[in-house]
Design a protein around this motif. Structure first.
Motif, PDB file in Angstrom:
ATOM      1  N   GLU A 189       0.833  -1.206   0.000  1.00 50.84           N
ATOM      2  CA  GLU A 189       0.000   0.000   0.000  1.00 50.84           C
ATOM      3  C   GLU A 189       0.868   1.257   0.000  1.00 50.84           C
ATOM      4  OE1 GLU A 189      -3.563   2.299   0.115  1.00 50.84           O
ATOM      5  OE2 GLU A 189      -3.165   0.197  -0.390  1.00 50.84           O
ATOM      6  N   LEU A 190       1.922   1.258   0.785  1.00 48.45           N
ATOM      7  CA  LEU A 190       2.823   2.410   0.842  1.00 48.45           C
ATOM      8  C   LEU A 190       3.555   2.603  -0.485  1.00 48.45           C
ATOM      9  CD1 LEU A 190       4.261   1.822   4.415  1.00 48.45           C
ATOM     10  CD2 LEU A 190       2.988   3.851   3.696  1.00 48.45           C
ATOM     11  N   LEU A 191       4.058   1.519  -1.063  1.00 51.95           N
ATOM     12  CA  LEU A 191       4.783   1.623  -2.330  1.00 51.95           C
ATOM     13  C   LEU A 191       3.875   2.109  -3.459  1.00 51.95           C
ATOM     14  CD1 LEU A 191       6.930  -1.641  -2.152  1.00 51.95           C
ATOM     15  CD2 LEU A 191       7.774   0.711  -1.993  1.00 51.95           C
ATOM     16  N   ALA A 192       2.582   1.798  -3.347  1.00 52.88           N
ATOM     17  CA  ALA A 192       1.627   2.225  -4.375  1.00 52.88           C
ATOM     18  C   ALA A 192       1.148   3.658  -4.162  1.00 52.88           C
ATOM     19  CB  ALA A 192       0.432   1.278  -4.398  1.00 52.88           C
ATOM     20  N   ARG A 200       3.487   8.017   4.760  1.00 53.30           N
ATOM     21  CA  ARG A 200       3.556   7.840   3.315  1.00 53.30           C
ATOM     22  C   ARG A 200       5.015   7.815   2.882  1.00 53.30           C
ATOM     23  NH1 ARG A 200      -0.904   8.890   0.026  1.00 53.30           N
ATOM     24  NH2 ARG A 200      -2.766   9.682   1.102  1.00 53.30           N
ATOM     25  N   LEU A 201       5.266   7.203   1.744  1.00 52.29           N
ATOM     26  CA  LEU A 201       6.586   7.290   1.136  1.00 52.29           C
ATOM     27  C   LEU A 201       6.640   8.535   0.252  1.00 52.29           C
ATOM     28  CD1 LEU A 201       7.201   3.580   0.068  1.00 52.29           C
ATOM     29  CD2 LEU A 201       8.186   4.783   2.019  1.00 52.29           C
ATOM     30  N   ALA A 206       6.944   6.409  -4.743  1.00 48.94           N
ATOM     31  CA  ALA A 206       5.663   5.784  -5.081  1.00 48.94           C
ATOM     32  C   ALA A 206       5.365   5.910  -6.572  1.00 48.94           C
ATOM     33  CB  ALA A 206       4.546   6.421  -4.255  1.00 48.94           C
ATOM     34  N   GLY A 207       5.753   7.038  -7.167  1.00 47.82           N
ATOM     35  CA  GLY A 207       5.497   7.245  -8.587  1.00 47.82           C
ATOM     36  C   GLY A 207       6.203   6.221  -9.459  1.00 47.82           C
ATOM     37  N   ASN A 208       7.429   5.869  -9.097  1.00 47.71           N
ATOM     38  CA  ASN A 208       8.162   4.861  -9.869  1.00 47.71           C
ATOM     39  C   ASN A 208       7.450   3.516  -9.852  1.00 47.71           C
ATOM     40  OD1 ASN A 208      10.230   6.585 -10.637  1.00 47.71           O
ATOM     41  ND2 ASN A 208      11.493   6.101  -8.851  1.00 47.71           N
ATOM     42  N   TRP A 209       6.863   3.172  -8.713  1.00 53.84           N
ATOM     43  CA  TRP A 209       6.146   1.897  -8.612  1.00 53.84           C
ATOM     44  C   TRP A 209       4.827   1.957  -9.374  1.00 53.84           C
ATOM     45  CZ3 TRP A 209       8.102  -2.515  -6.530  1.00 53.84           C
ATOM     46  CH2 TRP A 209       9.269  -2.397  -5.768  1.00 53.84           C
ATOM     47  N   ARG A 210       4.099   3.036  -9.239  1.00 50.54           N
ATOM     48  CA  ARG A 210       2.809   3.149  -9.928  1.00 50.54           C
ATOM     49  C   ARG A 210       2.971   3.164 -11.440  1.00 50.54           C
ATOM     50  NH1 ARG A 210       1.639   7.252  -6.123  1.00 50.54           N
ATOM     51  NH2 ARG A 210       1.986   8.784  -7.779  1.00 50.54           N
ATOM     52  N   TYR A 237      -6.262  -1.528   2.167  1.00 47.03           N
ATOM     53  CA  TYR A 237      -5.146  -1.791   1.254  1.00 47.03           C
ATOM     54  C   TYR A 237      -5.641  -1.792  -0.188  1.00 47.03           C
ATOM     55  CZ  TYR A 237      -3.178  -3.495   5.676  1.00 47.03           C
ATOM     56  OH  TYR A 237      -2.757  -3.606   6.975  1.00 47.03           O
ATOM     57  N   GLY A 238      -6.457  -0.832  -0.518  1.00 47.07           N
ATOM     58  CA  GLY A 238      -7.087  -0.793  -1.831  1.00 47.07           C
ATOM     59  C   GLY A 238      -6.130  -0.605  -2.989  1.00 47.07           C
ATOM     60  N   ASN A 239      -4.913  -0.109  -2.717  1.00 46.67           N
ATOM     61  CA  ASN A 239      -3.933   0.102  -3.788  1.00 46.67           C
ATOM     62  C   ASN A 239      -2.931  -1.041  -3.911  1.00 46.67           C
ATOM     63  OD1 ASN A 239      -4.801   2.865  -4.444  1.00 46.67           O
ATOM     64  ND2 ASN A 239      -3.983   3.385  -2.426  1.00 46.67           N
ATOM     65  N   ALA A 240      -2.940  -1.954  -2.944  1.00 45.92           N
ATOM     66  CA  ALA A 240      -1.879  -2.960  -2.859  1.00 45.92           C
ATOM     67  C   ALA A 240      -1.820  -3.866  -4.087  1.00 45.92           C
ATOM     68  CB  ALA A 240      -2.058  -3.802  -1.596  1.00 45.92           C
ATOM     69  N   LEU A 241      -2.968  -4.308  -4.575  1.00 47.66           N
ATOM     70  CA  LEU A 241      -2.978  -5.256  -5.690  1.00 47.66           C
ATOM     71  C   LEU A 241      -2.464  -4.653  -6.990  1.00 47.66           C
ATOM     72  CD1 LEU A 241      -6.276  -7.321  -5.241  1.00 47.66           C
ATOM     73  CD2 LEU A 241      -3.927  -7.984  -4.705  1.00 47.66           C
ATOM     74  N   SER A 242      -2.371  -3.329  -7.058  1.00 42.53           N
ATOM     75  CA  SER A 242      -1.855  -2.706  -8.280  1.00 42.53           C
ATOM     76  C   SER A 242      -0.385  -3.037  -8.503  1.00 42.53           C
ATOM     77  CB  SER A 242      -2.039  -1.188  -8.218  1.00 42.53           C
ATOM     78  OG  SER A 242      -1.244  -0.616  -7.184  1.00 42.53           O
ATOM     79  N   LEU A 243       0.318  -3.450  -7.443  1.00 38.92           N
ATOM     80  CA  LEU A 243       1.739  -3.788  -7.560  1.00 38.92           C
ATOM     81  C   LEU A 243       1.977  -5.290  -7.577  1.00 38.92           C
ATOM     82  CD1 LEU A 243       3.408  -1.199  -5.152  1.00 38.92           C
ATOM     83  CD2 LEU A 243       2.786  -0.953  -7.553  1.00 38.92           C
ATOM     84  N   VAL A 244       0.908  -6.063  -7.622  1.00 42.12           N
ATOM     85  CA  VAL A 244       1.021  -7.519  -7.546  1.00 42.12           C
ATOM     86  C   VAL A 244       0.654  -8.141  -8.881  1.00 42.12           C
ATOM     87  CG1 VAL A 244       0.079  -9.588  -6.466  1.00 42.12           C
ATOM     88  CG2 VAL A 244       0.569  -7.581  -5.071  1.00 42.12           C
ATOM     89  N   GLU A 245       1.525  -9.027  -9.348  1.00 38.91           N
ATOM     90  CA  GLU A 245       1.210  -9.791 -10.548  1.00 38.91           C
ATOM     91  C   GLU A 245       0.191 -10.872 -10.229  1.00 38.91           C
ATOM     92  OE1 GLU A 245       3.495 -12.778 -13.678  1.00 38.91           O
ATOM     93  OE2 GLU A 245       4.651 -11.369 -12.471  1.00 38.91           O
ATOM     94  N   GLU A 246       0.387 -11.531  -9.085  1.00 40.34           N
ATOM     95  CA  GLU A 246      -0.543 -12.566  -8.648  1.00 40.34           C
ATOM     96  C   GLU A 246      -0.331 -12.816  -7.160  1.00 40.34           C
ATOM     97  OE1 GLU A 246      -2.149 -16.925 -10.206  1.00 40.34           O
ATOM     98  OE2 GLU A 246      -0.103 -16.288 -10.673  1.00 40.34           O
ATOM     99  N   VAL A 247      -1.410 -13.110  -6.457  1.00 35.79           N
ATOM    100  CA  VAL A 247      -1.316 -13.428  -5.037  1.00 35.79           C
ATOM    101  C   VAL A 247      -2.083 -14.718  -4.766  1.00 35.79           C
ATOM    102  CG1 VAL A 247      -3.281 -11.909  -4.499  1.00 35.79           C
ATOM    103  CG2 VAL A 247      -1.730 -12.625  -2.670  1.00 35.79           C
ATOM    104  N   LEU A 248      -1.448 -15.606  -4.023  1.00 35.43           N
ATOM    105  CA  LEU A 248      -2.071 -16.855  -3.591  1.00 35.43           C
ATOM    106  C   LEU A 248      -2.562 -16.666  -2.162  1.00 35.43           C
ATOM    107  CD1 LEU A 248      -2.541 -19.972  -4.039  1.00 35.43           C
ATOM    108  CD2 LEU A 248      -0.328 -20.293  -2.929  1.00 35.43           C
TER     109      LEU A 248
END
Length: 324
Positions: A189-192, A200-201, A206-210, A237-248
């Motif tokens: 969430e912070l990285l996003a 906050r970061l 954060a911009g580089n990650w987004r 954590y509504g932004n967290a999945l934007s940085l994830v390719e896949e989560v199990l």
């Protein structure tokens, strides 16, 4: 980097961020695996147990203590600059749950390492045991859990800062058990660009990650002790999945600890994600839910989840980012 033998480990000072018992446990595991290992294992122990828990958290990365497993009988204190990696070797970060002392974190982490190693064979990867202050503090269970939830917010910040220092093209898998997924979610969430516990970061980070200038992650949430809807859009954590390719995400409606999650956290309406499964996910294509109710059953312990057959079969995919 200074080498530490088993005898030296036993004399380690009490002020060490890892704790004397953790270093002893580390040395014991090294000696156990030395006979079978043809070459030194690429295993690191990172600890925030001696890091600040409140305030601005300036120079956060400097508060993360590093140790490196050198060979079958030695571990060494390491400078963060020693953590050099190429873009091809995957990095696996394991984060334990609550009620885990420093020595237990090592044993749990090394069990996870050996389980994953047996699943993926001789392929190379770097393994990181992330040790956070999860030892029992409060007498009442509910008070202790709520205190550690706050600790997770802080450790999420430390993890985010550390992840940002890795090479942009690094392949990273994040594995958490119980409160471990909470730390991972905080970091994502912070990285996003989100906010966690008032922190906050910097926007340039954060911009580089987004903007996709950094590789996305794969993650494994086992017995996740977070609200079932916290990964939903507009949620915690509504932004967290934007940085994830896949989560199990494991689901276990028999887990005794997760069954009482609403009562412990004082909210009767919110079930744990590891108990109910994720709800309200905006992009379900990124989420893979595995029901382990029959294979794991009532225990909440790490070993049962880590070695469950339907989890074990996924390690290669989530460590090496292999497609099926």
């Amino acid at each position: 980097m200074r080498d530490t033998t088993i005898n030296e480990v036993s004399r380690a000072g009490r002020n060490d961020a890892f704790g004397r018992s953790a270093l002893v446990a580390l040395a014991v595991f090294l000696s156990m695996f030395s006979a079978a290992a043809a070459e030194p294992e690429d295993v690191w122990l990172l600890s925030t147990r001696g890091a600040p828990r409140c305030g601005v958290l300036e120079n956060a990365a400097d508060n993360i203590a590093h140790r490196k497993l050198l060979d079958g009988c030695r571990c060494g204190a390491a400078d963060p600059a020693d953590f050099q990696t190429d873009d091809q070797t995957p990095i696996v970060v394991y984060i334990h749950g609550n009620n885990t002392e420093a020595d237990e974190a090592v044993f749990k982490g090394m069990y996870a390492y050996q389980t994953i190693r047996s699943a993926v064979g001789c392929r190379s990867f770097r393994f990181v045991i992330w040790s956070w202050p999860a030892g029992r503090v409060c007498r009442r269970h509910r008070d202790d859990v709520n205190l550690k939830a706050g600790y997770c917010d802080v450790d999420g910040y430390y993890l985010a800062v550390w992840l940002d220092r890795l090479p942009p093209a690094a392949k990273v898998s994040l594995i958490g058990h119980s409160f471990g997924p909470r730390i991972i979610s905080n970091a994502l969430e912070l990285l996003a660009g989100g906010e966690v516990a008032g922190r906050r970061l910097p926007e340039d980070i954060a911009g580089n990650w987004r903007e996709g200038k950094r590789n996305s992650f794969r993650a494994v949430f086992l017995a996740a002790a977070i609200d079932a809807d916290w990964l939903a859009p507009q949620s915690r954590y509504g932004n967290a999945l934007s940085l994830v390719e896949e989560v199990l995400i494991s689901q276990n409606c028999c887990d005794r600890a997760l069954r009482f999650y609403p009562r412990v956290h004082g909210c009767d309406w919110s079930e744990a994600m590891g108990y109910l499964g994720p709800t309200g996910i905006g992009n379900p294509s990124k989420v893979r839910v595995v029901d382990v109710s029959c294979t794991v059953g009532k225990p909440h312990n790490w070993r049962g989840y880590c070695s469950a057959a339907n989890i074990f079969s996924q390690w290669s995919r989530f460590v090496f980012l292999d497609d099926e």
